[in-house]
Design a protein around this motif. Structure first.
Motif, PDB file in Angstrom:
ATOM      1  N   THR A   1       0.826  -1.203   0.000  1.00 48.26           N
ATOM      2  CA  THR A   1       0.000   0.000   0.000  1.00 48.26           C
ATOM      3  C   THR A   1       0.859   1.252   0.000  1.00 48.26           C
ATOM      4  O   THR A   1       0.507   2.261  -0.620  1.00 48.26           O
ATOM      5  N   SER A   2       2.015   1.200   0.665  1.00 46.60           N
ATOM      6  CA  SER A   2       2.956   2.323   0.601  1.00 46.60           C
ATOM      7  C   SER A   2       3.411   2.574  -0.835  1.00 46.60           C
ATOM      8  O   SER A   2       3.518   3.724  -1.278  1.00 46.60           O
ATOM      9  N   VAL A   3       3.662   1.488  -1.574  1.00 45.71           N
ATOM     10  CA  VAL A   3       4.061   1.631  -2.976  1.00 45.71           C
ATOM     11  C   VAL A   3       2.910   2.206  -3.804  1.00 45.71           C
ATOM     12  O   VAL A   3       3.123   3.073  -4.668  1.00 45.71           O
ATOM     13  N   VAL A   4       1.694   1.746  -3.536  1.00 42.18           N
ATOM     14  CA  VAL A   4       0.525   2.275  -4.245  1.00 42.18           C
ATOM     15  C   VAL A   4       0.389   3.773  -4.009  1.00 42.18           C
ATOM     16  O   VAL A   4       0.162   4.551  -4.949  1.00 42.18           O
ATOM     17  N   LEU A   5       0.535   4.197  -2.765  1.00 38.80           N
ATOM     18  CA  LEU A   5       0.397   5.615  -2.443  1.00 38.80           C
ATOM     19  C   LEU A   5       1.459   6.450  -3.151  1.00 38.80           C
ATOM     20  O   LEU A   5       1.205   7.590  -3.548  1.00 38.80           O
ATOM     21  N   GLY A   6       2.651   5.890  -3.318  1.00 34.60           N
ATOM     22  CA  GLY A   6       3.687   6.598  -4.072  1.00 34.60           C
ATOM     23  C   GLY A   6       3.403   6.626  -5.554  1.00 34.60           C
ATOM     24  O   GLY A   6       3.619   7.641  -6.229  1.00 34.60           O
ATOM     25  N   THR A   7       2.887   5.518  -6.088  1.00 29.04           N
ATOM     26  CA  THR A   7       2.635   5.412  -7.529  1.00 29.04           C
ATOM     27  C   THR A   7       1.476   6.298  -7.960  1.00 29.04           C
ATOM     28  O   THR A   7       1.509   6.890  -9.048  1.00 29.04           O
ATOM     29  N   LEU A   8       0.451   6.400  -7.136  1.00 26.81           N
ATOM     30  CA  LEU A   8      -0.685   7.252  -7.503  1.00 26.81           C
ATOM     31  C   LEU A   8      -0.292   8.724  -7.570  1.00 26.81           C
ATOM     32  O   LEU A   8      -0.935   9.506  -8.282  1.00 26.81           O
ATOM     33  N   GLN A   9       0.758   9.116  -6.873  1.00 25.13           N
ATOM     34  CA  GLN A   9       1.299  10.466  -7.054  1.00 25.13           C
ATOM     35  C   GLN A   9       1.763  10.653  -8.499  1.00 25.13           C
ATOM     36  O   GLN A   9       1.491  11.677  -9.139  1.00 25.13           O
ATOM     37  N   ASP A  10       2.471   9.656  -9.012  1.00 25.62           N
ATOM     38  CA  ASP A  10       2.946   9.690 -10.392  1.00 25.62           C
ATOM     39  C   ASP A  10       1.771   9.713 -11.364  1.00 25.62           C
ATOM     40  O   ASP A  10       1.757  10.468 -12.347  1.00 25.62           O
ATOM     41  N   VAL A  11       0.758   8.897 -11.082  1.00 26.69           N
ATOM     42  CA  VAL A  11      -0.422   8.822 -11.941  1.00 26.69           C
ATOM     43  C   VAL A  11      -1.107  10.183 -12.055  1.00 26.69           C
ATOM     44  O   VAL A  11      -1.443  10.648 -13.152  1.00 26.69           O
ATOM     45  N   VAL A  12      -1.317  10.850 -10.917  1.00 30.98           N
ATOM     46  CA  VAL A  12      -1.979  12.155 -10.934  1.00 30.98           C
ATOM     47  C   VAL A  12      -1.147  13.168 -11.723  1.00 30.98           C
ATOM     48  O   VAL A  12      -1.694  13.941 -12.526  1.00 30.98           O
ATOM     49  N   GLU A  13       0.158  13.150 -11.515  1.00 29.71           N
ATOM     50  CA  GLU A  13       1.018  14.099 -12.227  1.00 29.71           C
ATOM     51  C   GLU A  13       0.972  13.850 -13.737  1.00 29.71           C
ATOM     52  O   GLU A  13       0.889  14.804 -14.532  1.00 29.71           O
ATOM     53  N   VAL A  14       1.019  12.587 -14.135  1.00 26.40           N
ATOM     54  CA  VAL A  14       0.983  12.255 -15.565  1.00 26.40           C
ATOM     55  C   VAL A  14      -0.356  12.669 -16.171  1.00 26.40           C
ATOM     56  O   VAL A  14      -0.400  13.243 -17.269  1.00 26.40           O
ATOM     57  N   PHE A  15      -1.464  12.389 -15.487  1.00 25.31           N
ATOM     58  CA  PHE A  15      -2.765  12.834 -15.986  1.00 25.31           C
ATOM     59  C   PHE A  15      -2.755  14.345 -16.221  1.00 25.31           C
ATOM     60  O   PHE A  15      -3.237  14.835 -17.246  1.00 25.31           O
ATOM     61  N   ALA A  16      -2.224  15.083 -15.259  1.00 19.04           N
ATOM     62  CA  ALA A  16      -2.203  16.542 -15.375  1.00 19.04           C
ATOM     63  C   ALA A  16      -1.319  16.995 -16.530  1.00 19.04           C
ATOM     64  O   ALA A  16      -1.687  17.873 -17.318  1.00 19.04           O
ATOM     65  N   GLN A  17      -0.139  16.389 -16.650  1.00 24.07           N
ATOM     66  CA  GLN A  17       0.789  16.772 -17.716  1.00 24.07           C
ATOM     67  C   GLN A  17       0.242  16.469 -19.101  1.00 24.07           C
ATOM     68  O   GLN A  17       0.493  17.208 -20.051  1.00 24.07           O
ATOM     69  N   MET A  18      -0.525  15.385 -19.223  1.00 23.78           N
ATOM     70  CA  MET A  18      -1.044  14.948 -20.512  1.00 23.78           C
ATOM     71  C   MET A  18      -2.395  15.577 -20.861  1.00 23.78           C
ATOM     72  O   MET A  18      -2.978  15.258 -21.888  1.00 23.78           O
ATOM     73  N   GLY A  19      -2.905  16.426 -19.978  1.00 24.21           N
ATOM     74  CA  GLY A  19      -4.183  17.059 -20.247  1.00 24.21           C
ATOM     75  C   GLY A  19      -5.388  16.233 -19.864  1.00 24.21           C
ATOM     76  O   GLY A  19      -6.521  16.583 -20.224  1.00 24.21           O
TER      77      GLY A  19
END
Length: 369
Positions: A175-193
């Motif tokens: 779950t710690s890894v998931v919480l770190g990965t979802l940070q990346d997911v949100v950033e990528v969504f934002a960067q890609m529009g």
């Protein structure tokens, strides 16, 4: 934007998109991770392809519903990668919590809880968590189908636990890894529009954080792990799952996920705490990977990655054992630390994405405090 009803229809249409497994009732599924792997699907509630009535049942157990708001008509390629990683992980978690819930409910050896009210609370909690993970998976796979892409299908799994304490500790780690990965997911969504998808992911981050607090409390730890949780990347998460939990060759369409793959890095130090000053790891030399300029890199919290030289302390055939400093005291390295071997130096390995892009071996996962 599409009508919410169309989105729910797409979610329920997963039954025609997912390959059907032979019907295995949950209570009859194998509960130990043998060499053949553990695959409880489809569950008694129809997951991963429930009909509308079964979806209602899942939502009742999850204490809430699938989102029914509009979703965009289009998504970026990187956004699709996000959804695939989420679905892959959430289906794994459903399998894990299905097994764990069965073991506690049926007093499997190692999973007994003598205190009746505590046992009832654990079962009630795991029942909600299992169903909530089912909705997370249905949401991600439903979105993939909505955008015209195949949903991710279940693998066969291996869980390296044999009692309740080790299972909760493992849930804490992934779950710690998931919480770190979802940070990346949100950033990528934002960067890609793909900003329309960020709010629901942020809600899942909070939900996973609530779970994490309980896993830590169960172990006698302070529920809130860190002021700023350790970040991760989609590639690091993919390899953590694939190396540790998936039976090789058992994932029907994992090859559709455009993740980079790394060679394993094994943490040999059996216990790591705030007094630990060095760590040992091992890896197997692989043809085509240069040993030149390899560094051990630690990703912890939201800080610049820590780059360390290492010493080879033993070489047996192709297996190399190394030792490197673990600078806990200088950096207050609590919570999750992700360790990898990467090509580069402190000037080039400046953030988690750069480390992930240059990783050759890893990740090894470390939890302190």
């Amino acid at each position: 934007m599409r009508n919410p009803t169309e989105y729910i229809t797409a979610l329920l249409g997963l039954s025609t998109a997912l390959a059907s497994a032979s019907p295995i009732a949950t209570e009859k599924a194998r509960r130990d991770a043998s060499s053949q792997g553990f695959n409880p699907f489809p569950l008694d509630n129809g997951f991963p392809n429930p009909d509308s009535k079964e979806t209602d049942q899942i939502q009742q157990q999850a204490l809430g519903t699938l989102p029914n708001g509009p979703v965009p008509d289009n998504i970026s390629g990187e956004g699709l990668f996000n959804l695939q990683i989420i679905a892959l992980n959430e289906i794994f978690e459903v399998a894990f919590f299905t097994e764990l819930l069965y073991n506690v409910t049926n007093n499997v050896t190692g999973y007994e809880v003598e205190q009746a009210d505590k046992r009832e609370f654990i079962i009630r909690t795991l029942t909600a968590v299992q169903a909530q993970e089912e909705l997370h998976a249905l949401n991600a796979n439903g979105a993939l189908q909505h955008f015209g892409h195949a949903p991710i299908q279940p693998c066969k799994y291996k869980f390296p636990v044999n009692d309740l304490d080790s299972a909760i500790k493992l849930a804490n780690t992934f779950t710690s890894v998931v919480l770190g990965t979802l940070q990346d997911v949100v950033e990528v969504f934002a960067q890609m529009g793909d900003t329309a998808l960020t709010r629901s992911i942020a809600s899942v981050i909070g939900q996973e954080g609530e779970q994490e607090g309980w896993y830590r409390f169960f172990q006698g730890k302070v529920p809130s792990e860190l002021p700023f949780l350790t970040t991760a990347t989609r590639d690091l998460a993919f390899n953590a799952l694939n190396q540790s939990f998936f039976v090789p060759g058992s994932c029907p369409n994992i090859d559709t996920i455009p993740a980079r793959t790394f060679e394993p890095l094994t943490l040999l130090t059996s216990s790591v705490d705030s007094n630990t000053t060095s760590l040992q790891f091992s890896f197997v030399l692989t043809r085509g990977i240069s040993e030149d300029n390899l560094k051990l890199v630690y990703i912890n919290q939201q800080n610049v990655p820590i780059v360390e030289d290492f010493d080879a302390v033993k070489v047996e055939g192709d297996t190399v054992t190394i030792q490197a400093a673990f600078p806990y005291a200088q950096n207050e390295m609590n919570g999750l630390t992700i360790a990898v071997l990467a090509h580069g130096d402190q000037d080039s390995l400046t953030d988690a994405n750069a480390v992930s892009d240059h990783t050759k071996f890893g990740p090894a996962l470390i939890i302190v405090n």
